[in-house]
Design an enzyme around this catalytic site. Sequence first.
Site, mmCIF file in Angstrom:
data_model
loop_
_atom_site.group_PDB
_atom_site.id
_atom_site.type_symbol
_atom_site.label_atom_id
_atom_site.label_comp_id
_atom_site.label_asym_id
_atom_site.label_seq_id
_atom_site.Cartn_x
_atom_site.Cartn_y
_atom_site.Cartn_z
ATOM 1 N NE ARG A 56 -4.420 -5.933 3.429
ATOM 2 C CZ ARG A 56 -3.247 -6.495 3.195
ATOM 3 N NH1 ARG A 56 -2.264 -6.320 4.009
ATOM 4 N NH2 ARG A 56 -3.048 -7.211 2.110
ATOM 5 C CB THR A 57 -11.319 -7.453 3.268
ATOM 6 O OG1 THR A 57 -10.551 -6.374 2.729
ATOM 7 C CG2 THR A 57 -12.769 -7.049 3.339
ATOM 8 C CE LYS A 84 -17.657 -30.890 -7.181
ATOM 9 N NZ LYS A 84 -18.577 -31.386 -6.146
ATOM 10 N NE ARG A 106 -12.025 -8.172 -1.600
ATOM 11 C CZ ARG A 106 -10.904 -7.717 -1.050
ATOM 12 N NH1 ARG A 106 -9.741 -8.292 -1.328
ATOM 13 N NH2 ARG A 106 -10.923 -6.689 -0.230
ATOM 14 C CG HIS A 134 -12.788 -2.236 -0.345
ATOM 15 N ND1 HIS A 134 -13.451 -2.850 0.687
ATOM 16 C CD2 HIS A 134 -11.517 -2.734 -0.323
ATOM 17 C CE1 HIS A 134 -12.626 -3.690 1.305
ATOM 18 N NE2 HIS A 134 -11.449 -3.631 0.709
HETATM 19 N N1 CP Z 1 -7.271 -3.537 1.746
HETATM 20 C C1 CP Z 1 -7.726 -4.743 1.354
HETATM 21 O O1 CP Z 1 -8.825 -4.884 0.845
HETATM 22 O O2 CP Z 1 -6.849 -5.775 1.592
HETATM 23 P P1 CP Z 1 -7.131 -7.297 1.220
HETATM 24 O O3 CP Z 1 -7.163 -7.398 -0.269
HETATM 25 O O4 CP Z 1 -5.971 -8.080 1.822
HETATM 26 O O5 CP Z 1 -8.436 -7.693 1.823
#
Ligand code: CP
Length: 325
Positions: A56-57, A84, A106, A134
């Site tokens: 999603r993100t 590497k 992330r 988040h």
């Molecule tokens: N909600 C969320 O962060 O989903 P993803 O891990 O798929 O990005």
Amino acid sequence: MSPKHLLSIDDLGRDWIEEILRLTDSFAEVSARPIPKVPALRGKNIAWLFYEDSTRTRLSFETAAKRLSADTMNFSVSSSSVNKGESLRDTCLTISAMGVDAIVVRHKSAGVPWQIAKWIDASIINAGDGWHQHPTQALLDCYTLTQKFGSLDGRHIAIVGDIKHSRVARSDIAAFTALGAEVTIVAPQTLMPPSLEGWNCKVSHDLDAVLPTVDAVYLLRMQLERQQEALVPSLREYTAGYGLTDERLEHLGANTLIMHPGPMNRGVEISQKAADDPRSAVTQQVANGVSVRMAVLFLLLGNNGSDSHPNAPRPNDQGPNEGIL
Ligand code: CP
């Protein structure tokens, strides 16, 4: 001046959260057009640095950037020189040397986005750091709640499940309470953080007592990949105590919103029926993620240093940004 980075919800406060939600309204209108594309970020370059998996993100940031006409660097950690042994710092310096305006990152370690912000000059957007934050998930959750309820002032939201490992819970509590909501976290003791000092929420271990009092119930995924040991006797027992089961769904208020950040473990924290219930906002949350991330990218990159205080003209008003949308 607009913020340069989006690292934590705590950096925003109520005014900036509300400004992002107002901007999101404009970008939701863009997203609904037959050709959902505007030139707002033409010439800007955005890189994705995802050291953890995401559907999603990552996809919604990519979609948001494309709708704003930004260029993107499709960096994939799994097929990069990280394999590497290249360090995080050298990877960031390499991307920066090619010319980048923003990095969306992330990482499994808390604090990594702050480190990157010290190393390079680009805007840094935290797309999830360990258990910590988040922020864009919290913003899209706020937007979804305001679509349903208007103001969050006085609303009561239960966040249920694996609170201990959840960056979503930490960001959502900060965002929901900044907008005036009351939050209760519900979980067995083993899924609560070791200390709740400084947590701006109520605490419960009894989902059935809390559910009749809430406007929204927010289920969290059991994050088995972050658990070093079994924290519940069995998933079946967890579901019986803390899942939104078919039976609990029967007794849920007619206007109670069901939310989940995804990915869902259907049959564990949420039943098949609850996930697909008309009260479920799960797909709406995903759709809102694109518009919210357009708003965030525009806020950080789109104003070229002009005054974008919450009271300044918005992108679809007359004024400095006229014509962008
Ligand atoms: N909600 C969320 O962060 O989903 P993803 O891990 O798929 O990005």
